[in-house]
Design an enzyme around this catalytic site. Sequence first.
Site, PDB file in Angstrom:
ATOM      1  NE  ARG A 170      -2.939   0.332   3.303  1.00 54.46           N
ATOM      2  CZ  ARG A 170      -2.288   0.518   4.454  1.00 54.46           C
ATOM      3  NH1 ARG A 170      -1.589   1.605   4.666  1.00 54.46           N
ATOM      4  NH2 ARG A 170      -2.329  -0.398   5.399  1.00 54.46           N
ATOM      5  CE  LYS A 210     -13.006   8.682 -17.787  1.00 56.57           C
ATOM      6  NZ  LYS A 210     -12.981   9.133 -16.456  1.00 56.57           N
ATOM      7  CE1 TYR A 220     -18.155  11.795 -14.402  1.00 57.04           C
ATOM      8  CE2 TYR A 220     -16.755  11.684 -12.460  1.00 57.04           C
ATOM      9  CZ  TYR A 220     -17.659  11.092 -13.319  1.00 57.04           C
ATOM     10  OH  TYR A 220     -18.063   9.803 -13.100  1.00 57.04           O
ATOM     11  CG  ASP A 252      -9.925  16.892 -13.591  1.00 55.36           C
ATOM     12  OD1 ASP A 252      -9.313  16.366 -14.533  1.00 55.36           O
ATOM     13  OD2 ASP A 252     -10.862  16.326 -12.982  1.00 55.36           O
TER      14      ASP A 252
HETATM   15  O1  P1T Z   1     -13.824   7.800 -13.182  1.00 52.25           O
HETATM   16  P1  P1T Z   1     -12.621   8.231 -12.397  1.00 52.25           P
HETATM   17  O2  P1T Z   1     -11.349   7.610 -12.859  1.00 52.25           O
HETATM   18  O3  P1T Z   1     -12.808   8.105 -10.921  1.00 52.25           O
HETATM   19  O4  P1T Z   1     -12.412   9.791 -12.712  1.00 52.25           O
HETATM   20  C1  P1T Z   1     -13.305  10.788 -12.335  1.00 52.25           C
HETATM   21  C2  P1T Z   1     -13.172  11.972 -13.249  1.00 52.25           C
HETATM   22  C3  P1T Z   1     -12.422  13.062 -12.842  1.00 52.25           C
HETATM   23  N1  P1T Z   1     -12.274  14.156 -13.622  1.00 52.25           N
HETATM   24  C4  P1T Z   1     -12.837  14.224 -14.837  1.00 52.25           C
HETATM   25  C5  P1T Z   1     -12.654  15.463 -15.661  1.00 52.25           C
HETATM   26  C6  P1T Z   1     -13.587  13.164 -15.326  1.00 52.25           C
HETATM   27  O5  P1T Z   1     -14.119  13.267 -16.550  1.00 52.25           O
HETATM   28  C7  P1T Z   1     -13.771  12.001 -14.525  1.00 52.25           C
HETATM   29  C8  P1T Z   1     -14.601  10.848 -14.971  1.00 52.25           C
HETATM   30  N2  P1T Z   1     -15.450  11.136 -16.055  1.00 52.25           N
HETATM   31  C9  P1T Z   1     -16.292  10.261 -16.660  1.00 52.25           C
HETATM   32  C10 P1T Z   1     -16.452   8.990 -16.273  1.00 52.25           C
HETATM   33  C11 P1T Z   1     -17.082  10.815 -17.786  1.00 52.25           C
HETATM   34  O6  P1T Z   1     -17.657  10.056 -18.587  1.00 52.25           O
HETATM   35  O7  P1T Z   1     -17.116  12.054 -17.901  1.00 52.25           O
END
Ligand code: P1T
Length: 381
Positions: A50, A199, A102, A174
């Site tokens: 961890r 992403k 988001y 972000d």
């Molecule tokens: O899904 P995750 O890896 O926990 O990430 C969250 C997140 C954070 N910041 C941005 C700009 C994001 O677009 C996302 C996740 N977004 C999607 C799942 C979506 O379809 O927009």
Amino acid sequence: MSNTKFATRAIHAGQSPDPSTGAIMTPVYQTSTFVQESPGKFKENYDYARSANPTRTALEANLASLEGGKFGICFSSGCAAMSAVLHSLSSGDHVVVCDDVYGGTFRLFSRVFSQLGITFTMVDMCDHAATEKAFTAATKLAWVETPTNPMLKIIDIKAIAKIAKAKKCLTVVDNTFSSPYLQNPLELGADIVVHSSTKYIGGHSDVIGGVLIVNDSALADKLHYLQNAVGGVPGPWDCFLQLRSTKTLHVRMKAHCENARAIAQFLESNKKVEKVYYPGLKSHPQHALASEQMRDFGGMISMVVRGGLPAARSFLERVKIFSLGESLGGVESLIEHPAIMTHATIPAENRAKLGIVDGLVRLSVGIEDVNDLIADIDQAL
Ligand code: P1T
């Protein structure tokens, strides 16, 4: 490695052949613990997985290098990475957040950390005077997403970081929609970069991950402490997949941008489309800023289909190469309906103000043949 170009760092940073075998790829260290020679005497900083794992260490160094930062701190998701930043705050602290984020980011602020006494104000960060006004004596962070999800607004990172700095606050960006290939917020004055590495960094829709990148060593210590103490860490396979993916990030991003540019132009000239949001179009209100702040305009497009929800629904049901699903940034094209899917958690009133109308559709343009993608959109419209 630090003075080499992006493509070289993408392939090599943080990785060297395994000293015991010469394996060119960083192994998947599928282990939960590390044997100690004597109590407290262990190799490098590996005592428990961890706290640290060599596959993760390689990914953290690689991503830090791609963002032009000193420290990378990886998490099991983008939400876990964002939570670590928010866990560094205390009850009574306040955050200024850009108004278009988001849906899960909004939920984290409004439903989770607000219960712990952290308050937040959402503001249109394209309006610098309003942004400055939103700061209070309790503000600790300015939280920026650019391009924003899903309206693709472009926020001036340098300007917001300057305002935040004057108020002795940190700026978090972000950078998920841009990827480190298109924009490096630390160079523009930000203190913390966040990515959902699910992403573009992951790029193949097969892994969930998140990362924070910083330059300040005291801040890195604090976030490393929270990474270990809260424990939302990625497994070694997920780190391996992301390391494999970053080797082609530059190649993929160029193709995403090229395809998205052509599709945005096609959409803008289509009578069934009421409005197109893409920072690479001259009609985008922050096109000039995007040209300055980003190296290219990315693979995300939002559009309003004429005819409201029924038209949007039928369009989304008819696409054949685009797949209807949440998420973005993979090599395959995805399409979704923000109001019903990714941004359902945002109150209808906020959505209406932002332009997240019932006809709004978001496209994550993949790297398939662009003529096939255009033909698919055309037949579905
Ligand atoms: O899904 P995750 O890896 O926990 O990430 C969250 C997140 C954070 N910041 C941005 C700009 C994001 O677009 C996302 C996740 N977004 C999607 C799942 C979506 O379809 O927009």
